[in-house]
Design a protein around this motif. Structure first.
Motif, PDB file in Angstrom:
ATOM      1  N   LEU A  17      -3.664  15.136  -3.668  1.00  0.00           N
ATOM      2  CA  LEU A  17      -4.484  14.088  -4.262  1.00  0.00           C
ATOM      3  C   LEU A  17      -5.929  14.580  -4.332  1.00  0.00           C
ATOM      4  O   LEU A  17      -6.349  15.420  -3.524  1.00  0.00           O
ATOM      5  CB  LEU A  17      -4.422  12.795  -3.445  1.00  0.00           C
TER       6      LEU A  17
ATOM      7  N   ASP B 109      -3.035  14.027   2.234  1.00  0.00           N
ATOM      8  CA  ASP B 109      -2.844  14.431   0.836  1.00  0.00           C
ATOM      9  C   ASP B 109      -4.099  15.091   0.280  1.00  0.00           C
ATOM     10  O   ASP B 109      -4.013  16.065  -0.476  1.00  0.00           O
ATOM     11  CB  ASP B 109      -2.479  13.218  -0.024  1.00  0.00           C
TER      12      ASP B 109
ATOM     13  N   ARG C 186       0.557   9.268  -5.876  1.00  0.00           N
ATOM     14  CA  ARG C 186       1.021  10.640  -5.630  1.00  0.00           C
ATOM     15  C   ARG C 186       1.850  11.169  -6.795  1.00  0.00           C
ATOM     16  O   ARG C 186       1.760  12.343  -7.166  1.00  0.00           O
ATOM     17  CB  ARG C 186       1.893  10.681  -4.380  1.00  0.00           C
TER      18      ARG C 186
ATOM     19  N   HIS D  20       1.898   1.791  -3.425  1.00  0.00           N
ATOM     20  CA  HIS D  20       0.678   2.158  -4.143  1.00  0.00           C
ATOM     21  C   HIS D  20       0.403   3.658  -3.990  1.00  0.00           C
ATOM     22  O   HIS D  20       0.201   4.379  -4.975  1.00  0.00           O
ATOM     23  CB  HIS D  20      -0.486   1.336  -3.574  1.00  0.00           C
ATOM     24  N   ARG D  21       0.398   4.121  -2.745  1.00  0.00           N
ATOM     25  CA  ARG D  21       0.143   5.541  -2.491  1.00  0.00           C
ATOM     26  C   ARG D  21       1.195   6.431  -3.154  1.00  0.00           C
ATOM     27  O   ARG D  21       0.857   7.453  -3.772  1.00  0.00           O
ATOM     28  CB  ARG D  21       0.127   5.804  -0.989  1.00  0.00           C
ATOM     29  N   ASP D  22       2.469   6.045  -3.030  1.00  0.00           N
ATOM     30  CA  ASP D  22       3.536   6.876  -3.586  1.00  0.00           C
ATOM     31  C   ASP D  22       3.442   6.956  -5.110  1.00  0.00           C
ATOM     32  O   ASP D  22       3.706   8.015  -5.702  1.00  0.00           O
ATOM     33  CB  ASP D  22       4.900   6.324  -3.172  1.00  0.00           C
TER      34      ASP D  22
ATOM     35  N   MET E 143       0.823  -1.211   0.000  1.00  0.00           N
ATOM     36  CA  MET E 143       0.000   0.000   0.000  1.00  0.00           C
ATOM     37  C   MET E 143       0.858   1.263   0.000  1.00  0.00           C
ATOM     38  O   MET E 143       0.462   2.283  -0.565  1.00  0.00           O
ATOM     39  CB  MET E 143      -0.922  -0.002   1.218  1.00  0.00           C
TER      40      MET E 143
ATOM     41  N   LEU F  94      -4.827   6.666   4.952  1.00  0.00           N
ATOM     42  CA  LEU F  94      -3.495   6.761   4.370  1.00  0.00           C
ATOM     43  C   LEU F  94      -3.343   7.982   3.466  1.00  0.00           C
ATOM     44  O   LEU F  94      -2.226   8.423   3.201  1.00  0.00           O
ATOM     45  CB  LEU F  94      -3.189   5.486   3.583  1.00  0.00           C
ATOM     46  N   VAL F  95      -4.466   8.521   2.998  1.00  0.00           N
ATOM     47  CA  VAL F  95      -4.387   9.624   2.025  1.00  0.00           C
ATOM     48  C   VAL F  95      -5.103  10.889   2.484  1.00  0.00           C
ATOM     49  O   VAL F  95      -5.163  11.867   1.741  1.00  0.00           O
ATOM     50  CB  VAL F  95      -4.951   9.181   0.659  1.00  0.00           C
TER      51      VAL F  95
ATOM     52  N   LEU G 104      -7.260   3.292  -2.204  1.00  0.00           N
ATOM     53  CA  LEU G 104      -6.421   3.358  -1.013  1.00  0.00           C
ATOM     54  C   LEU G 104      -7.260   3.637   0.234  1.00  0.00           C
ATOM     55  O   LEU G 104      -8.332   4.260   0.136  1.00  0.00           O
ATOM     56  CB  LEU G 104      -5.369   4.453  -1.176  1.00  0.00           C
TER      57      LEU G 104
END
Length: 297
Positions: A245, A239, A223, A218-220, A215, A235-236, A231
């Motif tokens: 995001l 952002d 981004r 995935h997020r990076d 994950m 976690l976001v 996600l």
């Protein structure tokens, strides 16, 4: 059943041999051998296969060790706590936690717990696989949406949900046009994500352009503008608040629930009780915002 003989059997099983058990406990090897033989005679089964150089548990011995070893440990710890006039958590506490939760929160949680309960020797391992708590010697496991298991009890301490997000540089999909996406697992040519938005249900057709195994990756990647992604909101959320995001909608499906599980056939030790209460104090309501705030501290 002779509890002293049962304790000696578990001592030998834990150390894998009469000699090692005798040295660890500073007891005569002959005494341990006699006690185990008496236990086998009383039960009418062989608990160990005795080879020339190795000692292995029989199927019956393995079952007896799994079901009684932890109970004897708890009885000893309970007696020690009563004798010392309190129930101060002490001793070893082994916890298994999933990869993502370990990466974003477990280090900070473990440090705080260790500072509050210095007499507990906390050991945390990170793994997403299904484990046998009794066989592998864990006191507590943290799992995401676990399957029902009659041998375990526990409680939900956190909730989360999946959302679809993307970098502002990634255009929202239009009719007939698939959006680029970052995915985990299978690399299908096209996928359809069912999404809930303030304007109603929406089906987003996406074309995977990148597959990752964690994950955090995935997020990076999302981004960095590689494509849209599904996600956890915790976690976001930072952002989204910062505008790095953009929220396309919530995934139409069950929420994510993090459970703390422990064997139902064990007495709940002071160590496990203390860690459960520590989780409760860290996440009083258990909503995704609390986890996001904890990550951002």
């Amino acid at each position: 059943m002779d509890l002293l003989a049962l304790a000696d059997f578990n001592l030998v099983a834990r150390h894998g041999g009469f000699g090692r058990a005798a040295r660890a406990a500073r007891r005569p090897k002959a005494t341990l051998s006699r006690r185990v033989a008496e236990l086998e005679a009383s039960l009418g089964v062989r608990l160990f296969e005795r080879g020339a150089r190795i000692l292995t548990l029989t199927e019956e011995g393995r079952a007896l060790h799994q079901r009684t070893g932890a109970l004897l440990t708890e009885l000893n710890e309970t007696a020690t706590a009563i004798a010392s006039g309190g129930t101060t958590p002490r001793g070893r506490l082994r916890i298994s936690a999933p990869l993502l939760f370990s990466q974003i929160a477990m280090g900070k949680l473990a440090a705080g717990f260790a500072a509050r309960f210095p007499e507990v020797r906390l050991e945390v391992t990170t793994e997403d696989r299904l484990i046998d708590m009794i066989e592998e010697g864990y006191d507590l496991v943290i799992r995401v949406n676990p399957d029902r298991d009659e041998s375990l009890v526990g409680r939900v301490f956190l909730h989360d949900r999946l959302v679809v997000v993307a970098s502002p540089s990634v255009a929202r999909p239009t009719d007939g046009v698939a959006a680029p996406a970052v995915v985990r697992g299978s690399f299908d040519q096209t996928e359809v994500w069912k999404v809930k938005t303030p304007d109603g249900a929406l089906r987003i057709t996406v074309e995977p352009v990148l597959s990752v195994s964690s994950m955090i990756m995935h997020r990076d990647a999302v981004r960095a503008g590689a494509g849209a992604g599904r996600l956890p909101i915790s976690l976001v959320s930072h952002d989204l608040a910062a505008g790095t995001l953009v929220h396309w909608g919530d995934i139409d499906g069950p929420d994510i629930a993090l459970w703390a599980l422990y064997p139902s056939r064990r007495l709940l030790s002071a160590r496990v009780s203390a860690f459960l209460e520590f989780l409760k104090s860290a996440f009083p309501t258990g909503d995704p915002g609390e986890l996001a705030a904890f990550i951002g501290k």
